[in-house]
Enzyme design. Structure first.
Site, mmCIF file in Angstrom:
data_model
loop_
_atom_site.group_PDB
_atom_site.id
_atom_site.type_symbol
_atom_site.label_atom_id
_atom_site.label_comp_id
_atom_site.label_asym_id
_atom_site.label_seq_id
_atom_site.Cartn_x
_atom_site.Cartn_y
_atom_site.Cartn_z
ATOM 1 C CG HIS A 1 1.124 3.977 1.556
ATOM 2 N ND1 HIS A 1 0.750 3.056 2.636
ATOM 3 C CD2 HIS A 1 -0.072 4.714 1.321
ATOM 4 C CE1 HIS A 1 -0.484 3.471 3.184
ATOM 5 N NE2 HIS A 1 -1.207 4.473 2.307
ATOM 6 C CB SER B 1 -4.187 3.680 2.795
ATOM 7 O OG SER B 1 -3.338 4.619 3.363
HETATM 8 C C1 GCU Z 1 -2.569 9.426 4.454
HETATM 9 C C2 GCU Z 1 -2.800 9.279 6.292
HETATM 10 C C3 GCU Z 1 -2.916 7.747 6.471
HETATM 11 C C4 GCU Z 1 -3.569 7.141 5.313
HETATM 12 C C5 GCU Z 1 -3.177 7.223 4.165
HETATM 13 C C6 GCU Z 1 -4.285 6.832 2.937
HETATM 14 O O1 GCU Z 1 -1.146 9.188 4.269
HETATM 15 O O2 GCU Z 1 -1.730 9.918 6.943
HETATM 16 O O3 GCU Z 1 -3.294 7.506 7.823
HETATM 17 O O4 GCU Z 1 -3.509 5.735 5.747
HETATM 18 O O5 GCU Z 1 -3.447 8.690 4.033
HETATM 19 O O6 GCU Z 1 -5.308 6.459 3.139
HETATM 20 O O7 GCU Z 1 -3.637 6.914 1.795
#
Ligand code: GCU
Length: 412
Positions: free
Chosen positions: A391, A250
């Site tokens: 995710h 992420s």
């Molecule tokens: C949020 C953000 C993302 C990121 C994520 C994370 O969802 O919008 O861009 O990748 O956090 O780091 O968990």
């Protein structure tokens, strides 16, 4: 029939929306890049400068006053499976902000061994229940997450109850048994991912780098910290600093890509669902956009990047160019099917659009013409998969990363 037509139209529009992407092999002045030396001398430096100025911000490089303190070495860690080494990295010397680097080196592998180096979200102590890991003294986020139980975080401080809470995403024993060392550092040791921004962690050693609009943002700071961890690993004889693969999930995957692009000492990059400002293309206009990134996370990118709010589909640069800066070193881009925010297909299209640079530099490309089916891994010089689910970092992801690392980092 109607469905087929609709599907065809949707496919068309998704591809069309990636049309007009800047060509990695055409320089800003229009010169076509046809040789490796033109890439190295002309195109690569101008792209690095463009992304530094317009998006990530300027990093301090290797600080002169940086010092290391190896405060722990236990050759009998994890029931004798590993040697645990903990190194305090002081970018400005000691006393000063400190980044703790945790390293496990497999005891049964012939060294020096290759390394997987990753940044973590919840503290080094969270990746494994090993009681020998120093609990972080940095701030800890306590927002609810599906994949980690944060009940043990008290007033943003880690307690012993936080040991191992994120272990599911870090298969330490599996990594060691495959012959790799695992090294990790905590994101909050590097820079505050919360208000007050820029005020603590290693990033706060460089207040002068917050002055301009090309200021040193968090993504750049995390990328820079990967390089400082590598400086420390270069001093450790049991690991091979020339075979270090960097891993991030992420926001930390966004950082891993930029670290791999900007520091050529890294041998490989593993980007797990890095999404917007990571591997996905902005131009397609799908998923998280630039305005959201710059609004919800105003500390991640340089202030210059705000000029592009609302301009995703007309951006003069895009993330395939960051991936291309990693060439010819191998890079793996991983997506998850339900992670729509990250536009999984857009991550694939970006990785594919970086391919010409890999081919020019004599590396393999991405051996897939179309977006691969869910649950299928394709591995050339560029690797890619989209796995089922949301995710997260899952067993399926690690299996592909370790196979990809075996392909590129192990002698054949
Ligand atoms: C949020 C953000 C993302 C990121 C994520 C994370 O969802 O919008 O861009 O990748 O956090 O780091 O968990």
């Amino acid at each position: 029939m109607k469905h087929l037509l609709l599907a065809a139209l949707l496919t068309l529009s998704a591809e069309a929306r990636a049309d007009g992407l800047p060509d990695p092999l055409v320089a800003n002045d229009g010169t076509k890049i046809t040789t490796a030396s033109q890439w190295r001398e002309k195109r690569r430096p101008e792209l690095l400068e463009l992304f530094t100025r317009e998006m990530y911000g300027r990093s301090p490089g290797r600080p002169e006053k940086m010092s290391f303190d190896v405060f722990d070495r236990d050759e009998d860690a994890l029931d004798g499976k590993a040697t645990r080494i903990q190194i305090a990295i002081y970018p400005n010397g000691n006393p000063g902000p400190r980044m703790d680097l945790l390293v496990y080196v497999p005891n049964n592998a012939k060294g020096p061994v290759p390394v997987i180096l990753g940044l973590n979200f919840w503290g080094n102590h969270a990746i494994h229940p090993d009681p020998g890991i120093r609990l972080t003294e940095s701030w800890v986020e306590d927002n609810k997450q599906s994949y980690v139980d944060l009940a043990g975080v008290k007033d943003h401080e880690a307690t012993a109850a936080c040991r191992g809470i994120n272990a599911r995403q870090w298969p330490v024993e599996e990594i060691l048994s495959r012959g790799y060392a695992l090294a990790t550092m905590y994101r909050e040791d590097v820079c505050p991912d919360h208000v007050p921004y820029f005020a603590s962690g290693a990033q706060s050693c460089f207040p002068e780098l917050q002055q301009g609009d090309d200021n040193f943002g968090c993504i750049a700071a995390w990328a820079w910290s990967f390089s400082r961890a590598l400086d420390a690993l270069e001093k450790e004889p049991s690991v091979d600093a020339k075979r270090v693969a960097i891993f991030g999930f992420s926001r930390l995957g966004k950082a891993a890509l930029w670290a791999g692009a900007s520091d050529e000492r890294f041998a490989m990059v593993l980007s797990n669902e890095s999404g917007a400002g990571g591997a996905k293309l902005f131009r397609r206009g799908i998923g998280e956009d630039i305005t959201r990134l710059n609004t919800v996370f105003p500390h991640w990118y340089a202030r210059n990047f705000r000029k592009y709010n609302g301009k995703d589909t007309e951006l003069p640069f895009d993330q395939h160019l960051v991936i291309s800066l990693i060439a010819p070193r191998p890079v793996y881009v991983a997506s998850a099917d339900d992670d729509k925010h990250s536009d999984p297909e857009g991550e694939f299209v970006a990785a594919k659009a970086a391919e010409p640079v890999f081919l020019l530099l004599g590396s393999e490309g991405l051996p897939a013409e179309k977006w691969p089916a869910v649950g299928t891994s394709v591995q050339g010089g560029i690797g890619y998969h989209v796995r089922p689910g949301g995710h997260d970092v899952m067993e399926f992801d690690w299996k592909q990363y370790l196979d990809f690392a075996d392909k590129h980092l192990k002698p054949r």
